[in-house]
Motif scaffolding. Structure first.
Motif, PDB file in Angstrom:
ATOM      1  N   LEU A   1       0.839  -1.167   0.000  1.00  0.00           N
ATOM      2  CA  LEU A   1       0.000   0.000   0.000  1.00  0.00           C
ATOM      3  C   LEU A   1       0.888   1.233   0.000  1.00  0.00           C
ATOM      4  O   LEU A   1       2.049   1.156   0.230  1.00  0.00           O
ATOM      5  N   GLU A   2       0.280   2.408  -0.235  1.00  0.00           N
ATOM      6  CA  GLU A   2       1.159   3.606  -0.371  1.00  0.00           C
ATOM      7  C   GLU A   2       0.859   4.727   0.592  1.00  0.00           C
ATOM      8  O   GLU A   2       1.215   4.948   1.333  1.00  0.00           O
ATOM      9  N   ALA A   3       0.274   5.983   1.110  1.00  0.00           N
ATOM     10  CA  ALA A   3       0.331   6.794   2.382  1.00  0.00           C
ATOM     11  C   ALA A   3      -0.990   7.388   2.928  1.00  0.00           C
ATOM     12  O   ALA A   3      -1.724   7.863   2.165  1.00  0.00           O
ATOM     13  N   ALA A   4      -1.523   7.511   4.265  1.00  0.00           N
ATOM     14  CA  ALA A   4      -2.681   8.201   4.956  1.00  0.00           C
ATOM     15  C   ALA A   4      -2.478   8.207   6.453  1.00  0.00           C
ATOM     16  O   ALA A   4      -1.366   8.187   6.857  1.00  0.00           O
TER      17      ALA A   4
ATOM     18  N   ARG B   1       4.098   7.832  12.649  1.00  0.00           N
ATOM     19  CA  ARG B   1       4.270   7.465  11.230  1.00  0.00           C
ATOM     20  C   ARG B   1       2.970   6.926  10.657  1.00  0.00           C
ATOM     21  O   ARG B   1       2.613   7.224   9.516  1.00  0.00           O
ATOM     22  N   PHE B   2       2.248   6.141  11.471  1.00  0.00           N
ATOM     23  CA  PHE B   2       0.965   5.619  11.020  1.00  0.00           C
ATOM     24  C   PHE B   2      -0.026   6.756  10.791  1.00  0.00           C
ATOM     25  O   PHE B   2      -0.807   6.732   9.843  1.00  0.00           O
ATOM     26  N   ASN B   3       0.026   7.781  11.647  1.00  0.00           N
ATOM     27  CA  ASN B   3      -0.834   8.943  11.484  1.00  0.00           C
ATOM     28  C   ASN B   3      -0.386   9.825  10.331  1.00  0.00           C
ATOM     29  O   ASN B   3      -1.040  10.817  10.042  1.00  0.00           O
ATOM     30  N   ALA B   4       0.697   9.494   9.685  1.00  0.00           N
ATOM     31  CA  ALA B   4       1.185  10.259   8.543  1.00  0.00           C
ATOM     32  C   ALA B   4       1.371   9.379   7.323  1.00  0.00           C
ATOM     33  O   ALA B   4       2.179   9.675   6.459  1.00  0.00           O
ATOM     34  N   SER B   5       0.607   8.303   7.243  1.00  0.00           N
ATOM     35  CA  SER B   5       0.698   7.400   6.096  1.00  0.00           C
ATOM     36  C   SER B   5      -0.670   7.272   5.450  1.00  0.00           C
ATOM     37  O   SER B   5      -1.643   7.853   5.913  1.00  0.00           O
ATOM     38  N   SER B   6      -0.765   6.496   4.362  1.00  0.00           N
ATOM     39  CA  SER B   6      -2.015   6.337   3.620  1.00  0.00           C
ATOM     40  C   SER B   6      -2.394   4.866   3.522  1.00  0.00           C
ATOM     41  O   SER B   6      -1.524   3.993   3.611  1.00  0.00           O
ATOM     42  N   PRO B   7      -3.680   4.554   3.322  1.00  0.00           N
ATOM     43  CA  PRO B   7      -4.108   3.150   3.278  1.00  0.00           C
ATOM     44  C   PRO B   7      -3.350   2.313   2.269  1.00  0.00           C
ATOM     45  O   PRO B   7      -3.080   1.139   2.523  1.00  0.00           O
TER      46      PRO B   7
ATOM     47  N   ASP C   1      -0.141   0.631   3.713  1.00  0.00           N
ATOM     48  CA  ASP C   1      -0.251  -0.054   4.999  1.00  0.00           C
ATOM     49  C   ASP C   1       0.555  -1.338   5.096  1.00  0.00           C
ATOM     50  O   ASP C   1       0.595  -1.959   6.164  1.00  0.00           O
ATOM     51  N   ALA C   2       1.196  -1.762   4.028  1.00  0.00           N
ATOM     52  CA  ALA C   2       2.030  -2.967   4.097  1.00  0.00           C
ATOM     53  C   ALA C   2       3.113  -2.843   5.151  1.00  0.00           C
ATOM     54  O   ALA C   2       3.496  -3.838   5.786  1.00  0.00           O
ATOM     55  N   GLN C   3       3.587  -1.622   5.394  1.00  0.00           N
ATOM     56  CA  GLN C   3       4.669  -1.424   6.369  1.00  0.00           C
ATOM     57  C   GLN C   3       4.233  -1.773   7.793  1.00  0.00           C
ATOM     58  O   GLN C   3       5.067  -2.020   8.654  1.00  0.00           O
ATOM     59  N   PHE C   4       2.906  -1.806   8.041  1.00  0.00           N
ATOM     60  CA  PHE C   4       2.403  -2.101   9.383  1.00  0.00           C
ATOM     61  C   PHE C   4       1.868  -3.523   9.509  1.00  0.00           C
ATOM     62  O   PHE C   4       1.358  -3.892  10.565  1.00  0.00           O
ATOM     63  N   LEU C   5       1.989  -4.320   8.461  1.00  0.00           N
ATOM     64  CA  LEU C   5       1.427  -5.673   8.469  1.00  0.00           C
ATOM     65  C   LEU C   5       1.953  -6.540   9.617  1.00  0.00           C
ATOM     66  O   LEU C   5       1.168  -7.267  10.238  1.00  0.00           O
TER      67      LEU C   5
END
Length: 510
Positions: free
Chosen positions: A37-40, A302-308, A311-315
Protein backbone atom coordinates in the motif's frame (compact mmCIF):
# COMPACT_ATOMS: atom_id res chain seq x y z
CA UNK A 1 -11.26 -13.07 32.38
CA UNK A 2 -14.67 -14.60 31.87
CA UNK A 3 -16.67 -11.98 33.74
CA UNK A 4 -18.02 -10.69 30.43
CA UNK A 5 -20.68 -12.97 28.99
CA UNK A 6 -23.02 -12.72 26.03
CA UNK A 7 -25.43 -14.92 24.16
CA UNK A 8 -23.89 -17.47 21.86
CA UNK A 9 -26.79 -17.32 19.38
CA UNK A 10 -25.38 -16.95 15.88
CA UNK A 11 -21.83 -16.46 17.13
CA UNK A 12 -20.44 -18.86 14.58
CA UNK A 13 -21.59 -16.69 11.64
CA UNK A 14 -18.38 -14.70 11.21
CA UNK A 15 -16.22 -17.67 12.15
CA UNK A 16 -17.83 -19.78 9.43
CA UNK A 17 -17.35 -17.09 6.81
CA UNK A 18 -13.72 -16.46 7.67
CA UNK A 19 -12.74 -20.08 8.18
CA UNK A 20 -14.35 -20.92 4.87
CA UNK A 21 -12.26 -18.28 3.15
CA UNK A 22 -9.10 -19.52 4.83
CA UNK A 23 -9.84 -23.14 3.93
CA UNK A 24 -10.40 -22.17 0.31
CA UNK A 25 -7.09 -20.37 0.20
CA UNK A 26 -8.86 -17.03 -0.11
CA UNK A 27 -6.38 -15.23 2.11
CA UNK A 28 -3.37 -16.25 0.06
CA UNK A 29 -5.19 -15.79 -3.22
CA UNK A 30 -6.04 -12.22 -2.25
CA UNK A 31 -2.33 -11.48 -1.88
CA UNK A 32 -1.68 -10.96 1.81
CA UNK A 33 2.03 -11.51 1.30
CA UNK A 34 1.94 -8.96 -1.49
CA UNK A 35 0.34 -6.28 0.66
CA UNK A 36 1.77 -3.18 -0.96
CA UNK A 37 0.00 0.00 0.00
CA UNK A 38 1.16 3.61 -0.37
CA UNK A 39 0.33 6.79 2.38
CA UNK A 40 -2.68 8.20 4.96
CA UNK A 41 -3.28 8.28 8.75
CA UNK A 42 -5.29 6.70 11.60
CA UNK A 43 -6.27 7.70 15.08
CA UNK A 44 -8.62 7.42 18.02
CA UNK A 45 -8.76 8.97 21.50
CA UNK A 46 -5.24 10.38 22.15
CA UNK A 47 -3.67 7.43 20.37
CA UNK A 48 -0.36 8.92 19.19
CA UNK A 49 2.15 11.28 20.84
CA UNK A 50 2.00 14.18 18.37
CA UNK A 51 -1.74 14.28 17.68
CA UNK A 52 -2.61 13.98 21.40
CA UNK A 53 -1.37 17.57 21.77
CA UNK A 54 -3.55 18.80 18.88
CA UNK A 55 -7.12 17.81 19.79
CA UNK A 56 -8.79 20.00 17.15
CA UNK A 57 -7.17 17.85 14.46
CA UNK A 58 -7.51 14.49 16.19
CA UNK A 59 -9.99 11.99 14.72
CA UNK A 60 -11.62 10.04 17.52
CA UNK A 61 -13.98 7.61 15.78
CA UNK A 62 -15.58 6.80 12.43
CA UNK A 63 -18.95 5.14 11.83
CA UNK A 64 -20.56 4.01 8.57
CA UNK A 65 -23.85 2.15 8.25
CA UNK A 66 -26.90 1.76 6.06
CA UNK A 67 -29.41 4.28 7.44
CA UNK A 68 -32.05 2.43 9.50
CA UNK A 69 -34.89 4.81 8.54
CA UNK A 70 -33.73 5.36 4.93
CA UNK A 71 -32.17 2.06 3.78
CA UNK A 72 -31.41 3.40 0.31
CA UNK A 73 -28.87 5.75 1.93
CA UNK A 74 -25.58 5.39 3.80
CA UNK A 75 -24.76 7.45 6.89
CA UNK A 76 -21.19 8.38 7.76
CA UNK A 77 -20.34 9.92 11.15
CA UNK A 78 -16.83 11.18 11.92
CA UNK A 79 -15.76 12.69 15.24
CA UNK A 80 -12.94 14.96 16.36
CA UNK A 81 -11.65 16.54 19.62
CA UNK A 82 -11.59 13.78 22.28
CA UNK A 83 -12.61 14.25 25.92
CA UNK A 84 -14.50 17.53 25.60
CA UNK A 85 -15.33 18.56 29.15
CA UNK A 86 -18.85 20.04 28.83
CA UNK A 87 -18.13 22.95 31.19
CA UNK A 88 -15.00 23.95 29.26
CA UNK A 89 -15.94 27.59 28.77
CA UNK A 90 -15.67 30.40 28.11
CA UNK A 91 -13.80 29.13 25.06
CA UNK A 92 -16.02 26.25 24.04
CA UNK A 93 -15.17 23.72 21.36
CA UNK A 94 -14.61 24.73 17.75
CA UNK A 95 -13.44 23.06 14.58
CA UNK A 96 -10.07 24.41 13.44
CA UNK A 97 -10.10 27.01 10.67
CA UNK A 98 -6.69 25.90 9.36
CA UNK A 99 -7.81 22.31 8.82
CA UNK A 100 -9.43 20.20 6.12
CA UNK A 101 -11.66 17.50 7.60
CA UNK A 102 -11.96 14.79 4.96
CA UNK A 103 -14.03 11.65 4.46
CA UNK A 104 -12.61 9.29 1.82
CA UNK A 105 -14.59 6.65 -0.06
CA UNK A 106 -13.01 3.82 -2.05
CA UNK A 107 -15.58 2.19 -4.31
CA UNK A 108 -13.42 -0.50 -5.95
CA UNK A 109 -11.26 -1.94 -3.16
CA UNK A 110 -7.87 -0.62 -4.30
CA UNK A 111 -7.29 1.38 -1.07
CA UNK A 112 -7.33 4.68 -2.97
CA UNK A 113 -10.12 7.20 -2.52
CA UNK A 114 -12.45 7.75 -5.47
CA UNK A 115 -14.60 10.33 -3.66
CA UNK A 116 -13.47 12.83 -1.04
CA UNK A 117 -15.94 14.90 0.99
CA UNK A 118 -14.07 17.88 2.45
CA UNK A 119 -15.30 20.07 5.31
CA UNK A 120 -13.76 23.48 6.02
CA UNK A 121 -14.84 25.85 8.79
CA UNK A 122 -14.95 29.58 9.54
CA UNK A 123 -15.39 31.25 12.94
CA UNK A 124 -17.46 34.40 13.47
CA UNK A 125 -17.43 36.64 16.59
CA UNK A 126 -20.16 39.28 16.98
CA UNK A 127 -18.73 41.11 19.99
CA UNK A 128 -15.03 40.91 20.71
CA UNK A 129 -15.35 43.07 23.81
CA UNK A 130 -16.86 40.33 25.97
CA UNK A 131 -15.45 37.04 27.20
CA UNK A 132 -18.84 35.37 26.79
CA UNK A 133 -19.62 32.59 24.29
CA UNK A 134 -23.25 33.73 24.48
CA UNK A 135 -24.59 36.97 25.96
CA UNK A 136 -28.11 35.71 26.72
CA UNK A 137 -30.47 32.80 26.06
CA UNK A 138 -29.96 31.36 22.57
CA UNK A 139 -33.17 30.55 20.68
CA UNK A 140 -31.82 30.00 17.16
CA UNK A 141 -28.59 29.44 15.25
CA UNK A 142 -28.60 33.09 14.12
CA UNK A 143 -29.59 34.48 17.53
CA UNK A 144 -27.76 37.77 18.25
CA UNK A 145 -26.98 36.40 21.72
CA UNK A 146 -24.91 33.55 20.25
CA UNK A 147 -21.68 35.51 20.22
CA UNK A 148 -19.31 32.91 18.75
CA UNK A 149 -20.52 30.86 15.78
CA UNK A 150 -19.04 28.67 13.07
CA UNK A 151 -20.09 27.88 9.52
CA UNK A 152 -18.84 25.26 7.08
CA UNK A 153 -18.49 24.41 3.41
CA UNK A 154 -18.51 20.90 1.93
CA UNK A 155 -16.68 20.19 -1.32
CA UNK A 156 -16.89 16.91 -3.21
CA UNK A 157 -13.64 15.96 -4.95
CA UNK A 158 -13.74 13.16 -7.50
CA UNK A 159 -10.37 11.46 -7.87
CA UNK A 160 -8.65 8.94 -10.08
CA UNK A 161 -5.29 7.53 -8.98
CA UNK A 162 -5.14 10.41 -6.45
CA UNK A 163 -5.47 13.02 -9.19
CA UNK A 164 -8.35 15.50 -9.14
CA UNK A 165 -11.00 14.89 -11.80
CA UNK A 166 -13.67 17.36 -10.64
CA UNK A 167 -14.69 19.50 -7.68
CA UNK A 168 -18.28 20.34 -6.68
CA UNK A 169 -19.56 22.64 -3.93
CA UNK A 170 -22.22 20.75 -1.93
CA UNK A 171 -22.72 23.16 0.98
CA UNK A 172 -21.81 26.82 1.45
CA UNK A 173 -21.70 28.77 4.73
CA UNK A 174 -23.91 26.33 6.66
CA UNK A 175 -24.22 26.94 10.45
CA UNK A 176 -22.65 24.58 12.99
CA UNK A 177 -24.64 23.47 16.04
CA UNK A 178 -23.02 25.23 19.04
CA UNK A 179 -21.55 23.71 22.17
CA UNK A 180 -24.23 22.97 24.76
CA UNK A 181 -23.46 25.61 27.39
CA UNK A 182 -26.46 24.79 29.62
CA UNK A 183 -30.21 25.16 29.99
CA UNK A 184 -30.07 28.84 30.97
CA UNK A 185 -28.05 29.70 27.88
CA UNK A 186 -29.76 27.22 25.54
CA UNK A 187 -33.22 26.41 26.93
CA UNK A 188 -34.13 24.22 23.92
CA UNK A 189 -30.91 22.66 22.64
CA UNK A 190 -32.80 20.05 20.62
CA UNK A 191 -34.27 22.84 18.49
CA UNK A 192 -30.77 24.13 17.74
CA UNK A 193 -29.63 20.59 16.85
CA UNK A 194 -32.62 20.05 14.53
CA UNK A 195 -32.01 23.31 12.70
CA UNK A 196 -28.36 22.38 12.15
CA UNK A 197 -29.41 19.39 10.00
CA UNK A 198 -29.39 20.57 6.39
CA UNK A 199 -30.72 18.93 3.25
CA UNK A 200 -28.40 18.96 0.26
CA UNK A 201 -29.26 18.39 -3.38
CA UNK A 202 -30.31 14.91 -4.46
CA UNK A 203 -31.63 13.73 -1.09
CA UNK A 204 -28.37 14.02 0.87
CA UNK A 205 -28.16 15.51 4.39
CA UNK A 206 -25.36 17.10 6.38
CA UNK A 207 -24.69 18.01 10.00
CA UNK A 208 -21.83 19.54 11.98
CA UNK A 209 -21.78 20.31 15.67
CA UNK A 210 -21.18 19.04 19.17
CA UNK A 211 -22.49 15.61 20.24
CA UNK A 212 -22.21 13.13 23.06
CA UNK A 213 -19.22 10.87 22.45
CA UNK A 214 -20.90 7.72 21.08
CA UNK A 215 -17.95 5.41 21.81
CA UNK A 216 -18.60 3.32 24.91
CA UNK A 217 -15.82 1.41 26.65
CA UNK A 218 -13.78 1.16 29.83
CA UNK A 219 -10.49 2.92 29.10
CA UNK A 220 -8.94 1.62 32.33
CA UNK A 221 -7.63 -1.17 30.12
CA UNK A 222 -4.36 0.77 30.08
CA UNK A 223 -3.90 0.16 33.82
CA UNK A 224 -2.36 -3.29 33.24
CA UNK A 225 -5.51 -4.55 31.51
CA UNK A 226 -8.11 -3.52 34.10
CA UNK A 227 -5.90 -3.58 37.17
CA UNK A 228 -4.29 -6.93 36.44
CA UNK A 229 -7.09 -8.72 38.28
CA UNK A 230 -10.26 -7.27 36.66
CA UNK A 231 -10.78 -5.01 39.66
CA UNK A 232 -11.17 -2.11 37.21
CA UNK A 233 -13.85 -2.98 34.71
CA UNK A 234 -17.39 -2.04 33.73
CA UNK A 235 -17.34 1.77 33.81
CA UNK A 236 -17.90 3.79 30.63
CA UNK A 237 -15.02 6.24 31.02
CA UNK A 238 -16.31 8.37 28.12
CA UNK A 239 -19.60 8.98 29.89
CA UNK A 240 -20.26 12.71 30.18
CA UNK A 241 -17.70 13.73 27.54
CA UNK A 242 -18.53 15.27 24.17
CA UNK A 243 -16.94 15.39 20.72
CA UNK A 244 -17.30 17.51 17.61
CA UNK A 245 -19.16 15.62 14.90
CA UNK A 246 -19.57 15.86 11.13
CA UNK A 247 -22.13 13.60 9.49
CA UNK A 248 -23.35 12.87 5.98
CA UNK A 249 -26.30 10.87 4.74
CA UNK A 250 -25.81 9.98 1.07
CA UNK A 251 -27.80 7.94 -1.45
CA UNK A 252 -25.87 4.66 -1.52
CA UNK A 253 -25.87 4.67 -5.32
CA UNK A 254 -23.68 7.78 -5.20
CA UNK A 255 -20.80 6.05 -3.44
CA UNK A 256 -20.79 2.40 -4.53
CA UNK A 257 -19.29 1.17 -7.77
CA UNK A 258 -22.47 -0.62 -8.90
CA UNK A 259 -25.38 -2.72 -7.65
CA UNK A 260 -23.21 -5.75 -8.39
CA UNK A 261 -20.28 -4.32 -6.39
CA UNK A 262 -21.87 -2.52 -3.39
CA UNK A 263 -18.90 -2.67 -0.95
CA UNK A 264 -17.16 0.61 -0.14
CA UNK A 265 -14.09 1.39 1.97
CA UNK A 266 -14.26 4.51 4.16
CA UNK A 267 -11.73 6.42 6.25
CA UNK A 268 -11.40 9.97 7.58
CA UNK A 269 -8.38 12.26 7.73
CA UNK A 270 -7.36 15.71 8.92
CA UNK A 271 -5.03 17.98 6.98
CA UNK A 272 -3.43 21.03 8.55
CA UNK A 273 -1.66 23.92 6.87
CA UNK A 274 2.02 24.01 7.83
CA UNK A 275 4.36 27.00 8.19
CA UNK A 276 5.12 26.95 4.47
CA UNK A 277 1.43 27.13 3.63
CA UNK A 278 1.19 23.52 2.41
CA UNK A 279 -1.49 21.09 3.55
CA UNK A 280 -0.09 18.20 5.57
CA UNK A 281 -2.13 15.24 6.78
CA UNK A 282 -1.86 14.85 10.55
CA UNK A 283 -4.52 12.27 11.44
CA UNK A 284 -6.41 9.35 9.93
CA UNK A 285 -9.05 6.90 11.13
CA UNK A 286 -10.76 3.92 9.56
CA UNK A 287 -11.07 0.81 11.71
CA UNK A 288 -11.27 1.54 15.45
CA UNK A 289 -8.41 0.90 17.90
CA UNK A 290 -5.72 0.23 15.29
CA UNK A 291 -3.33 3.01 16.20
CA UNK A 292 -4.20 2.76 19.90
CA UNK A 293 -3.55 -0.93 20.60
CA UNK A 294 -2.06 -2.47 17.43
CA UNK A 295 0.65 -0.02 16.34
CA UNK A 296 3.59 0.33 18.78
CA UNK A 297 4.93 3.62 20.14
CA UNK A 298 7.76 3.85 17.61
CA UNK A 299 5.35 3.78 14.65
CA UNK A 300 2.29 5.67 15.91
CA UNK A 301 3.12 9.08 14.48
CA UNK A 302 4.27 7.46 11.23
CA UNK A 303 0.97 5.62 11.02
CA UNK A 304 -0.83 8.94 11.48
CA UNK A 305 1.19 10.26 8.54
CA UNK A 306 0.70 7.40 6.10
CA UNK A 307 -2.01 6.34 3.62
CA UNK A 308 -4.11 3.15 3.28
CA UNK A 309 -2.31 2.10 0.12
CA UNK A 310 0.95 2.11 2.12
CA UNK A 311 -0.25 -0.05 5.00
CA UNK A 312 2.03 -2.97 4.10
CA UNK A 313 4.67 -1.42 6.37
CA UNK A 314 2.40 -2.10 9.38
CA UNK A 315 1.43 -5.67 8.47
CA UNK A 316 3.73 -7.36 11.08
CA UNK A 317 1.89 -5.54 13.88
CA UNK A 318 -1.32 -7.28 12.72
CA UNK A 319 0.05 -10.75 12.03
CA UNK A 320 2.06 -10.72 15.29
CA UNK A 321 -0.07 -8.57 17.63
CA UNK A 322 1.13 -7.51 21.07
CA UNK A 323 -2.22 -7.60 22.89
CA UNK A 324 -2.69 -11.41 23.05
CA UNK A 325 0.80 -11.75 24.53
CA UNK A 326 -0.04 -9.20 27.23
CA UNK A 327 -3.27 -11.00 28.08
CA UNK A 328 -1.39 -14.29 28.30
CA UNK A 329 1.22 -12.77 30.60
CA UNK A 330 -1.33 -11.19 32.95
CA UNK A 331 -4.30 -13.57 32.80
CA UNK A 332 -2.64 -16.81 31.62
CA UNK A 333 -4.99 -17.11 28.60
CA UNK A 334 -2.93 -18.70 25.84
CA UNK A 335 -2.29 -16.44 22.87
CA UNK A 336 -3.39 -17.85 19.47
CA UNK A 337 -0.70 -19.14 17.15
CA UNK A 338 0.97 -16.75 14.73
CA UNK A 339 0.91 -15.46 12.04
CA UNK A 340 -2.59 -14.09 12.60
CA UNK A 341 -3.91 -14.23 9.05
CA UNK A 342 -7.44 -14.33 10.46
CA UNK A 343 -6.98 -10.73 11.67
CA UNK A 344 -5.73 -9.64 8.26
CA UNK A 345 -8.75 -11.20 6.61
CA UNK A 346 -11.34 -9.63 8.91
CA UNK A 347 -9.89 -6.22 9.69
CA UNK A 348 -7.87 -5.33 6.56
CA UNK A 349 -9.76 -6.95 3.70
CA UNK A 350 -13.32 -7.54 4.82
CA UNK A 351 -15.04 -10.89 5.19
CA UNK A 352 -15.31 -12.89 1.98
CA UNK A 353 -18.94 -13.21 0.94
CA UNK A 354 -19.98 -10.29 3.16
CA UNK A 355 -18.00 -7.07 2.85
CA UNK A 356 -14.87 -7.96 0.87
CA UNK A 357 -14.69 -6.28 -2.55
CA UNK A 358 -13.21 -8.14 -5.56
CA UNK A 359 -9.44 -7.82 -5.97
CA UNK A 360 -9.22 -6.12 -2.60
CA UNK A 361 -6.03 -4.42 -1.53
CA UNK A 362 -5.75 -4.92 2.25
CA UNK A 363 -5.79 -1.64 4.14
CA UNK A 364 -7.00 -0.03 7.35
CA UNK A 365 -10.50 1.19 6.42
CA UNK A 366 -14.10 0.50 7.36
CA UNK A 367 -15.63 -1.78 4.71
CA UNK A 368 -19.39 -1.54 4.32
CA UNK A 369 -21.68 -3.61 2.11
CA UNK A 370 -24.31 -1.00 1.25
CA UNK A 371 -26.74 -3.68 0.01
CA UNK A 372 -27.15 -5.31 3.46
CA UNK A 373 -30.44 -4.07 4.86
CA UNK A 374 -30.48 -2.71 8.44
CA UNK A 375 -32.12 -4.79 11.14
CA UNK A 376 -34.87 -3.58 13.44
CA UNK A 377 -33.11 -5.12 16.45
CA UNK A 378 -29.34 -4.56 16.12
CA UNK A 379 -27.12 -6.91 18.10
CA UNK A 380 -24.22 -5.27 19.86
CA UNK A 381 -21.77 -7.98 18.72
CA UNK A 382 -22.71 -7.50 15.07
CA UNK A 383 -21.58 -10.19 12.64
CA UNK A 384 -20.07 -12.22 15.48
CA UNK A 385 -23.62 -12.75 16.76
CA UNK A 386 -25.25 -13.33 13.37
CA UNK A 387 -26.16 -9.68 12.65
CA UNK A 388 -24.56 -9.04 9.25
CA UNK A 389 -25.54 -5.35 9.26
CA UNK A 390 -23.05 -4.63 12.05
CA UNK A 391 -19.32 -4.45 12.72
CA UNK A 392 -17.00 -5.38 11.08
CA UNK A 393 -19.42 -4.76 8.19
CA UNK A 394 -19.15 -1.01 8.63
CA UNK A 395 -19.73 0.26 12.15
CA UNK A 396 -23.01 1.30 13.75
CA UNK A 397 -23.23 3.56 16.79
CA UNK A 398 -24.52 0.64 18.88
CA UNK A 399 -21.83 -1.87 17.88
CA UNK A 400 -19.66 -2.99 20.82
CA UNK A 401 -16.35 -2.87 18.96
CA UNK A 402 -14.30 -3.45 22.13
CA UNK A 403 -15.90 -6.82 22.89
CA UNK A 404 -15.97 -7.86 19.22
CA UNK A 405 -12.34 -6.96 18.61
CA UNK A 406 -11.11 -8.50 21.87
CA UNK A 407 -12.86 -11.80 21.19
CA UNK A 408 -11.51 -11.98 17.64
CA UNK A 409 -7.99 -11.02 18.74
CA UNK A 410 -8.13 -13.77 21.37
CA UNK A 411 -8.86 -16.40 18.75
CA UNK A 412 -12.64 -16.62 18.39
CA UNK A 413 -12.25 -17.36 14.67
CA UNK A 414 -9.45 -19.91 14.99
CA UNK A 415 -10.96 -22.27 17.54
CA UNK A 416 -10.26 -20.42 20.81
CA UNK A 417 -13.82 -19.61 21.85
CA UNK A 418 -14.23 -16.89 24.44
CA UNK A 419 -16.66 -14.31 25.81
CA UNK A 420 -14.17 -11.56 26.67
CA UNK A 421 -15.11 -7.93 26.97
CA UNK A 422 -15.00 -4.83 29.14
CA UNK A 423 -18.50 -5.13 30.72
CA UNK A 424 -19.64 -1.89 29.04
CA UNK A 425 -22.30 -3.00 26.58
CA UNK A 426 -24.07 0.22 25.57
CA UNK A 427 -23.70 3.98 25.45
CA UNK A 428 -24.84 5.97 28.48
CA UNK A 429 -27.16 8.05 26.26
CA UNK A 430 -29.75 6.74 23.85
CA UNK A 431 -29.00 7.35 20.19
CA UNK A 432 -31.48 9.12 17.92
CA UNK A 433 -33.81 7.39 15.46
CA UNK A 434 -33.11 9.85 12.64
CA UNK A 435 -30.12 11.61 11.12
CA UNK A 436 -27.56 12.44 12.52
CA UNK A 437 -28.42 9.71 15.10
CA UNK A 438 -25.76 10.78 17.63
CA UNK A 439 -27.05 11.83 21.07
CA UNK A 440 -27.17 15.46 22.15
CA UNK A 441 -24.06 16.67 23.97
CA UNK A 442 -23.94 16.80 27.74
CA UNK A 443 -24.55 20.37 28.91
CA UNK A 444 -21.92 22.39 30.72
CA UNK A 445 -24.33 23.20 33.56
CA UNK A 446 -25.18 19.60 34.35
CA UNK A 447 -24.89 19.67 38.14
CA UNK A 448 -27.69 19.70 40.69
CA UNK A 449 -29.88 22.79 40.79
CA UNK A 450 -29.47 24.99 43.88
CA UNK A 451 -32.40 24.91 46.33
CA UNK A 452 -33.45 27.47 48.99
CA UNK A 453 -32.07 26.66 52.44
CA UNK A 454 -34.33 24.82 54.85
CA UNK A 455 -36.88 23.96 52.21
CA UNK A 456 -38.28 27.53 52.21
CA UNK A 457 -39.66 29.32 49.20
CA UNK A 458 -37.14 32.09 49.48
CA UNK A 459 -35.03 33.38 46.60
CA UNK A 460 -32.04 31.08 45.93
CA UNK A 461 -29.72 34.01 45.21
CA UNK A 462 -30.69 35.65 48.48
CA UNK A 463 -30.12 32.40 50.34
CA UNK A 464 -26.68 31.97 48.76
CA UNK A 465 -25.66 35.55 49.60
CA UNK A 466 -26.98 35.60 53.19
CA UNK A 467 -24.45 33.20 54.65
CA UNK A 468 -24.80 31.47 58.05
CA UNK A 469 -26.94 33.07 60.74
CA UNK A 470 -25.16 35.99 62.40
CA UNK A 471 -22.81 36.66 59.46
CA UNK A 472 -22.98 39.13 56.63
CA UNK A 473 -21.21 37.12 53.91
CA UNK A 474 -21.47 33.80 52.08
CA UNK A 475 -19.86 30.65 53.44
CA UNK A 476 -16.46 29.66 52.12
CA UNK A 477 -17.85 26.88 49.91
CA UNK A 478 -20.62 28.96 48.33
CA UNK A 479 -20.73 30.33 44.81
CA UNK A 480 -22.16 33.84 44.69
CA UNK A 481 -24.06 34.47 41.48
CA UNK A 482 -24.30 38.13 40.47
CA UNK A 483 -25.66 39.85 37.42
CA UNK A 484 -23.20 41.40 35.00
CA UNK A 485 -24.88 44.58 33.78
CA UNK A 486 -22.08 46.29 31.85
CA UNK A 487 -22.55 45.75 28.09
CA UNK A 488 -25.70 43.62 28.06
CA UNK A 489 -26.91 40.44 29.65
CA UNK A 490 -24.56 37.84 31.06
CA UNK A 491 -23.55 35.96 34.15
CA UNK A 492 -20.41 36.06 36.26
CA UNK A 493 -19.49 33.32 38.71
CA UNK A 494 -17.39 34.39 41.70
CA UNK A 495 -15.74 31.33 43.21
CA UNK A 496 -14.75 30.39 46.70
CA UNK A 497 -11.19 31.60 46.21
CA UNK A 498 -12.28 35.21 45.62
CA UNK A 499 -14.77 35.13 48.51
CA UNK A 500 -12.06 33.79 50.81
CA UNK A 501 -9.62 36.48 49.68
CA UNK A 502 -12.12 39.29 50.29
CA UNK A 503 -12.99 38.02 53.78
CA UNK A 504 -9.29 37.72 54.61
CA UNK A 505 -8.66 41.32 53.53
CA UNK A 506 -11.56 42.54 55.68
CA UNK A 507 -10.10 40.72 58.67
CA UNK A 508 -6.81 42.53 58.01
CA UNK A 509 -8.57 45.91 58.04
CA UNK A 510 -8.69 46.51 54.30
Amino acid sequence: MTAFARSGVGRRSLAALVCGALAAGGLVAAGVTALELEAARASSHREAPLISGQPQYDNTDLYAFVSPDHPDTTTIVANWIPFEEPAGGPNFYQFAEDAQYDIHIDSDGDAQGDLLYRWTFRTHVKNGNTFLYNTGPVESLDDPDLNVTQTYDIDLLQLHQQKLVSKTKLADDVPVAPSNVGKASMPDYQKLRDRAVRELTGGAKAFAGQADDPFFLDLRVFDLLYGGDLSEVGRDTLKGYNVNTVALQLPSKWIRQSDEQPVVGIWSTTQRKNAQGHWTQVSRLGMPLVNEVVVPQKAKDRFNASSPWNDAQFLPFVTKPELPKLIEAIYKIKAPAEPRNDLVDVFLKGVQGLNQPPNVRPAEALRLNTSIQPTAQPKRLGVLDGDNAGFPNGRRLTDDVIDISLQVVEGELVGQKNDLGDAVDANDKKFGSSFPYVANPTAGSRGKTAKPAGGTNGDVRTQLGAGPAGTSGASDDTLLVVSAASAGAGFLLIGTGLLWWRRRQRNRGF
